[in-house]
Design an enzyme around this catalytic site. Structure first.
Site, PDB file in Angstrom:
ATOM      1  N   ARG A  73       1.347  -1.240  -0.103  1.00 21.41           N
ATOM      2  CA  ARG A  73       0.006   0.340  -0.068  1.00 21.41           C
ATOM      3  C   ARG A  73       1.088   1.230   0.388  1.00 21.41           C
ATOM      4  NH1 ARG A  73      -2.532   1.735   4.331  1.00 21.41           N
ATOM      5  NH2 ARG A  73      -2.754  -0.575   5.093  1.00 21.41           N
ATOM      6  N   TYR A 127     -16.205  14.220 -18.054  1.00 20.36           N
ATOM      7  CA  TYR A 127     -16.937  13.040 -17.684  1.00 20.36           C
ATOM      8  C   TYR A 127     -17.986  12.848 -16.652  1.00 20.36           C
ATOM      9  CZ  TYR A 127     -16.460   7.861 -16.704  1.00 20.36           C
ATOM     10  OH  TYR A 127     -17.480   6.329 -16.197  1.00 20.36           O
ATOM     11  N   ASP A 192      -7.495  16.678 -17.128  1.00 20.70           N
ATOM     12  CA  ASP A 192      -8.199  14.868 -17.944  1.00 20.70           C
ATOM     13  C   ASP A 192      -7.621  15.080 -19.342  1.00 20.70           C
ATOM     14  OD1 ASP A 192      -8.713  12.668 -18.622  1.00 20.70           O
ATOM     15  OD2 ASP A 192     -10.621  13.145 -16.721  1.00 20.70           O
ATOM     16  N   LYS A 217      -8.293   3.419 -20.323  1.00 20.10           N
ATOM     17  CA  LYS A 217      -8.475   4.077 -21.901  1.00 20.10           C
ATOM     18  C   LYS A 217      -7.580   4.135 -22.861  1.00 20.10           C
ATOM     19  CE  LYS A 217     -12.790   4.539 -19.853  1.00 20.10           C
ATOM     20  NZ  LYS A 217     -12.379   5.120 -18.753  1.00 20.10           N
TER      21      LYS A 217
HETATM   22  C1  LIG Z   1     -12.249  11.458 -19.460  1.00 18.70           C
HETATM   23  C2  LIG Z   1     -12.391  10.332 -18.349  1.00 18.70           C
HETATM   24  N1  LIG Z   1     -12.560  10.351 -17.287  1.00 18.70           N
HETATM   25  C3  LIG Z   1     -12.295   9.708 -16.768  1.00 18.70           C
HETATM   26  C4  LIG Z   1     -12.555   8.902 -16.239  1.00 18.70           C
HETATM   27  C5  LIG Z   1     -13.264   7.878 -14.988  1.00 18.70           C
HETATM   28  O1  LIG Z   1     -12.071   6.635 -14.806  1.00 18.70           O
HETATM   29  P1  LIG Z   1     -12.250   5.399 -14.394  1.00 18.70           P
HETATM   30  O2  LIG Z   1     -13.087   4.324 -15.109  1.00 18.70           O
HETATM   31  O3  LIG Z   1     -10.452   5.099 -14.969  1.00 18.70           O
HETATM   32  O4  LIG Z   1     -12.496   5.572 -13.133  1.00 18.70           O
HETATM   33  C6  LIG Z   1     -13.692   8.536 -17.309  1.00 18.70           C
HETATM   34  C7  LIG Z   1     -15.003   6.658 -18.194  1.00 18.70           C
HETATM   35  O5  LIG Z   1     -15.174   6.233 -18.672  1.00 18.70           O
HETATM   36  C8  LIG Z   1     -13.232   9.024 -18.654  1.00 18.70           C
HETATM   37  O6  LIG Z   1     -13.685   8.607 -19.247  1.00 18.70           O
END
Ligand SMILES: Cc1ncc(COP(=O)(O)O)c(C=O)c1O
Length: 313
Positions: A73, A127, A192, A217
């Protein structure tokens, strides 16, 4: 129609080379080609007091753990390779990996909340779950939604973060990151960068202090690994490690391995996917049933479009 043909830059030799070698510099010396996977949760202890002191120091500073690993951890050697590689690709000092993109965002918000900075200025769209995390009150965050032009005016003394997604999920709208960073002043800007990846866009070079990925992704790239990561300066990384240690949202080492492996082919995959998506955007824009096509100027694998009529027609 709102798309430009992909002008995704071919990765520089440096980026493509980093994608293959960063975080693996010691492998030749170890006589290995692939990175070893260390699945240990705990490690032999030869100096109990010394080890306890190291854990205490880590808990209170989050500084990089020198010497042998202690407990999974705190950190993990395989995941650390992925962190090193991703930081190199994003052009930041450090990176801290988490169990998912949402765990990564949660850690960022907790770091700021721990300093009494619970107010976030955010640009929609984000998102859906990021929007929910900010807006739903789960972490006690208070959010002011605005457009990029309204960021400077929305910042308050207790603002801990400005957040933007570019290109954004799902509209693919893009922000001028350098201009936004300027509007933020001393407040950290989090971009992001999931959709662009460091192959197409490196927000830290434009002034973003924090670059977040849903590694689930493109960094992973094969739909078989969940993870998140924040690339940033070492000071913020240390605070993120403290939160990760205390709250436990660690990336599993197997996932760390898969993400490191994913980075090797990231430049090639992103360029190929961008070419396909740009072609799709071009074809969609020629379809009389399609009202608008959105394709990011930076390129990428995502295309969105609007159709004439209603859901029923
Ligand atoms: C642009 C974006 N940011 C953050 C996330 C969240 O990521 P996670 O699903 O790995 O928790 C996603 C998920 O689809 C996303 O498309």
């Amino acid at each position: 129609m709102e798309f430009a043909p992909s002008n995704a830059p071919a990765p520089t030799r440096a980026l493509a080379t980093e994608a293959v070698h960063a975080g693996r510099e010691d492998l030749v010396q170890l006589g290995l080609h692939a990175a070893p996977i260390d699945l240990s949760t705990t490690y032999p202890s030869y100096d109990v007091e010394g080890e306890a002191a190291r854990i205490d120091a880590f808990a209170s500073t989050g500084g990089r753990l020198d010497g042998p690993p202690v407990y999974a951890r705190l950190d993990n050697p395989t995941t650390a390779r992925f962190e090193t590689a991703l930081a190199r690709l994003e052009g930041t000092e450090s990176a801290v990996a988490f169990a998912s993109g949402m765990a990564a965002l949660t850690a960022v918000l907790l770091v700021r909340a721990s300093m009494g900075l619970r107010h976030v200025v955010a640009v929609r769209p984000l998102y859906g779950c990021s929007d929910h995390l900010l807006d739903g009150g789960l972490l006690g965050t208070e959010v002011t939604w605005t457009d990029p032009a309204g960021v400077a005016a929305a910042i308050r003394p207790d603002t801990g973060l400005v957040m933007v997604e570019s290109p954004a999920n799902p509209t693919l709208s893009e922000a001028d990151i350098a201009a936004l960073a300027h509007s933020c002043g001393s407040v950290p800007l989090l971009v992001d960068n999931t959709f662009a990846t460091p192959v197409l866009q490196r927000p830290a070079e434009q002034g973003a202090r924090l670059v977040l990925h849903s590694a689930t992704k493109y960094l992973g790239g094969h739909g078989d690994v969940m993870g998140g990561v924040v690339a940033c300066d070492e000071e913020f990384a240390a605070a993120l490690r403290q939160v990760r240690f205390a709250t436990g949202g660690v990336l599993h080492p197997m996932a760390g391995y898969l993400l490191l492996r994913g980075l090797s082919t990231l430049p090639v995959r992103v360029r190929a996917a961008s070419a396909t998506a740009a072609d799709l955007a071009r074809r969609l824009s020629a379809d009389p049933r399609v009202a608008r096509v959105h394709y990011p100027s930076v390129g990428g694998a995502m295309v969105s479009f609007e159709v004439y009529g209603t859901r029923a027609t």
